[in-house]
Design a protein around this motif. Structure first.
Motif: not given
Length: 184
Positions: A104-107, A109-110, A112-113, A125
């Motif tokens: 998912s996009s939240s996974q 993003t997490e 990536q951080k 994106s």
């Protein structure tokens, strides 16, 4: 003119035969197993592939090419959502259980951080181009250990003679017609 036509037909013939080549079972098995080597745990919650799924990965999982003749199989696979889900379904069927899902996009993003992801960046994106696969921490740990054990066994058996390979039962991991359980 006749020579030019013959040359053109020969080039077309070679192009079609290269495009029609199928992936061997060994290549497919290797690509499927490498999913575990290419994934990383994120905060102990889930594992994600560190780089986007490639056209080669898609081809190995589904048996069909999604890239054009002038596109490298190592490029991030830019495919429809339906094709992404088809790949996930094929991988899970290959292993005989649900192992992976689309990130998912939240996974993303997490991940990536926390760990950084290798990706081909798109302008707007965080995910960049392509898509990533995730698995639960439990599945990742289980299959990663099996993968690591298999790789250790494979590298030591490659140094031994062929008679000891037969004695140790070294063979293709997924050669049986049964569900494809990792039984390294």
């Amino acid at each position: 003119m006749k020579k030019m036509m013959m040359l053109l037909l020969a080039m077309l013939s070679m192009s079609l035969s290269v495009h029609a080549q199928k992936m061997s079972k060994q290549q497919q098995e290797s690509a499927m197993m490498n999913l575990f080597a290419r994934a990383t745990l994120v905060n102990g919650k889930f594992a994600i592939t560190r780089e986007p799924i490639t056209y080669y990965d898609y081809w190995a999982a589904t048996g069909e090419k999604a890239h054009g003749p002038n596109t490298s199989v190592t490029n991030a696979a830019i495919v429809s959502d339906g094709k992404k889900q088809k790949m996930v379904n094929c991988i899970n069927k290959y292993f005989g259980e649900t192992i992976v899902s689309l990130a998912s996009s939240s996974q993303i993003t997490e991940a990536q951080k926390k760990i950084g992801l290798h990706r081909e960046l798109g302008e707007n994106s965080i995910a960049g181009q392509g898509f990533f696969l995730v698995m639960t921490a439990e599945k990742y740990k289980k299959y990663k250990k099996m993968y690591d054990d298999y790789r250790k066994g494979k590298s030591s058996s490659s140094r031994s003679t062929s008679s000891s390979k037969k004695k140790n039962g070294a063979r293709s991991t997924f050669s049986s017609g049964q569900k494809r359980q990792l039984s390294f």
